[in-house]
Design an enzyme around this catalytic site. Structure first.
Site, PDB file in Angstrom:
ATOM      1  N   GLY A  17       1.055  -1.548   0.199  1.00 57.91           N
ATOM      2  CA  GLY A  17       0.125  -0.170  -0.083  1.00 57.91           C
ATOM      3  C   GLY A  17       0.545   1.203  -0.200  1.00 57.91           C
ATOM      4  O   GLY A  17       0.373   2.745   0.925  1.00 57.91           O
ATOM      5  N   ARG A  21      -2.345   6.849   2.611  1.00 58.18           N
ATOM      6  CA  ARG A  21      -1.813   7.370   3.392  1.00 58.18           C
ATOM      7  C   ARG A  21      -0.576   7.324   4.377  1.00 58.18           C
ATOM      8  O   ARG A  21       0.515   7.628   4.801  1.00 58.18           O
ATOM      9  CB  ARG A  21      -2.725   8.249   4.310  1.00 58.18           C
ATOM     10  CG  ARG A  21      -3.929   8.952   3.387  1.00 58.18           C
ATOM     11  CD  ARG A  21      -4.999   9.285   3.564  1.00 58.18           C
ATOM     12  NE  ARG A  21      -5.860   8.639   3.967  1.00 58.18           N
ATOM     13  CZ  ARG A  21      -7.672   8.559   4.140  1.00 58.18           C
ATOM     14  NH1 ARG A  21      -7.733   9.887   4.651  1.00 58.18           N
ATOM     15  NH2 ARG A  21      -8.294   7.591   3.939  1.00 58.18           N
ATOM     16  N   THR A 108      -2.222  -3.482   9.234  1.00 62.40           N
ATOM     17  CA  THR A 108      -3.803  -3.143   9.501  1.00 62.40           C
ATOM     18  C   THR A 108      -4.914  -3.874  10.247  1.00 62.40           C
ATOM     19  O   THR A 108      -4.651  -5.024  11.095  1.00 62.40           O
ATOM     20  CB  THR A 108      -3.752  -5.200   8.482  1.00 62.40           C
ATOM     21  OG1 THR A 108      -3.195  -4.472   7.473  1.00 62.40           O
ATOM     22  CG2 THR A 108      -5.727  -4.402   7.435  1.00 62.40           C
ATOM     23  N   SER A 132       0.234  -5.624  15.347  1.00 63.16           N
ATOM     24  CA  SER A 132      -0.531  -4.862  16.327  1.00 63.16           C
ATOM     25  C   SER A 132      -1.349  -3.736  16.010  1.00 63.16           C
ATOM     26  O   SER A 132      -1.196  -3.415  14.357  1.00 63.16           O
ATOM     27  CB  SER A 132       0.649  -4.107  17.005  1.00 63.16           C
ATOM     28  OG  SER A 132       0.253  -3.192  18.237  1.00 63.16           O
ATOM     29  N   HIS A 164     -12.146   8.973  14.888  1.00 63.70           N
ATOM     30  CA  HIS A 164     -11.308   8.818  13.103  1.00 63.70           C
ATOM     31  C   HIS A 164     -11.362   9.265  12.273  1.00 63.70           C
ATOM     32  O   HIS A 164     -12.971  10.053  12.537  1.00 63.70           O
ATOM     33  CB  HIS A 164     -10.592   7.075  12.762  1.00 63.70           C
ATOM     34  CG  HIS A 164      -9.703   7.081  14.410  1.00 63.70           C
ATOM     35  ND1 HIS A 164      -9.933   5.661  15.002  1.00 63.70           N
ATOM     36  CD2 HIS A 164      -8.449   6.719  13.578  1.00 63.70           C
ATOM     37  CE1 HIS A 164      -9.249   6.105  15.692  1.00 63.70           C
ATOM     38  NE2 HIS A 164      -8.212   5.783  15.034  1.00 63.70           N
ATOM     39  N   LYS A 168     -12.022   5.978   7.511  1.00 65.59           N
ATOM     40  CA  LYS A 168     -11.450   4.628   7.676  1.00 65.59           C
ATOM     41  C   LYS A 168     -12.781   3.821   7.755  1.00 65.59           C
ATOM     42  O   LYS A 168     -13.764   4.120   7.961  1.00 65.59           O
ATOM     43  CB  LYS A 168     -11.265   5.042   9.326  1.00 65.59           C
ATOM     44  CG  LYS A 168     -11.026   4.176  10.815  1.00 65.59           C
ATOM     45  CD  LYS A 168     -10.378   4.432  11.508  1.00 65.59           C
ATOM     46  CE  LYS A 168     -10.008   3.093  12.525  1.00 65.59           C
ATOM     47  NZ  LYS A 168      -9.552   2.267  12.237  1.00 65.59           N
ATOM     48  N   GLY A 174      -9.873  -1.014  15.533  1.00 70.96           N
ATOM     49  CA  GLY A 174      -8.255  -1.932  16.659  1.00 70.96           C
ATOM     50  C   GLY A 174      -7.855  -1.268  17.382  1.00 70.96           C
ATOM     51  O   GLY A 174      -8.004  -2.838  18.778  1.00 70.96           O
TER      52      GLY A 174
END
Length: 273
Positions: A17, A21, A108, A132, A164, A168, A174
């Site tokens: 990716g 961002r 991710t 994580s 967020h 998102k 998460g």
């Protein structure tokens, strides 16, 4: 005590990716610390495929963006593979990278329990890896603090709120889920409630976790502990994605010194375990 911040080796990294961002932020942070980006992949049919990182203004590297179906080629010369992408992509890509024996930093979020089990199983016993939901140093210290909150007596209610950016996809984050798991474990909550409407008094066994999506917020996580006569509020605010990129690169540097074929947490990286 040996500092975890001291780095004496230049790493070769492959970033998944790469034009997103987080990918962009990771490449910027890694190159600023002297590491090399030797591989970069993106989803099929992206207009950036075939262009170099230099052409795209991401870094001074001549490394070209490859289609994810050329993952073997992209990761071939890398010491560590870093992915902050989408669950479906990682379920497909992580086993490939692990089978090639490349160390993995996985950030991710949004995995289903089954997908999470799949990627952990794919890495375990194959390579040293860090997985994580959040790579911020501050957030991982917050996780550690949360483990101590069992000291509150009965009658204190715990709530988690996260904010967020509008882009998102997964909610709650998460990080909020991880924090909720810790709180539920230390306080004995049996049920999670995501917001209220109408007549809905709070029950003793309920943990509240809410999510807001607004503008370009990089990430705010708010833990509230309230009794009848006092409230403790612990908030972590990320000013930009740079904080997550810094943590991911730190994890890659630490991971390069590990030899045990297991999946570590960011707590391991920071010496909090």
């Amino acid at each position: 005590m040996r500092s975890i911040w001291r780095v004496s080796i230049t790493l070769k990294l492959c970033v998944a990716g790469a034009t997103g961002r987080m990918g962009n932020a990771i490449i910027t942070e890694a190159t600023a610390k002297g590491h090399q980006i030797v591989g970069a992949i993106e989803a099929p049919n992206m207009p950036c495929i075939g262009k170099s990182l230099k052409e795209l203004g991401i870094s001074h590297s001549d490394t070209r963006i490859l289609n994810s179906d050329r993952l073997n080629e992209a990761v071939q010369d890398a010491d560590v593979y870093i992915s902050f992408t989408l669950p479906d992509a990682d379920v497909e890509n992580i086993p490939v990278v692990a089978n090639l024996g490349k160390r993995i930093v996985l950030g991710t979020t949004g995995f289903t329990p089954e997908q999470s089990h799949q990627v952990v199983a794919a890495m375990t016993g194959k390579v040293p890896a860090v997985f994580s939901p959040n790579y911020s140093v501050g957030v991982n210290i917050l996780f550690k603090i949360a483990e101590q909150l069992k000291a509150f007596p009965q009658g204190y209610d715990f709530s988690i709120n996260e904010i967020h950016h509008t882009g998102k996809k997964d909610a709650p984050s998460g990080t909020a889920k991880k924090l909720a798991d810790i709180i539920a474990n230390v306080r004995g909550y049996k049920k999670t409630v995501h917001g209220r409407e109408g007549i809905s008094p709070r029950q003793r066994e309920e943990l509240e976790v809410t999510a807001l999506r607004a503008g370009g917020v990089a990430g705010i996580h708010d833990l509230i502990i309230a009794g009848q006569n006092e409230m403790l509020r612990i908030e972590h605010t990320a000013f930009s994605r740079t904080v997550f990129a810094q943590g991911a690169v730190l994890a890659a540097e630490w991971l390069n010194t590990q030899t045990e074929l297991k999946v570590y947490s960011m707590a391991d990286v920071l010496g909090l375990s």
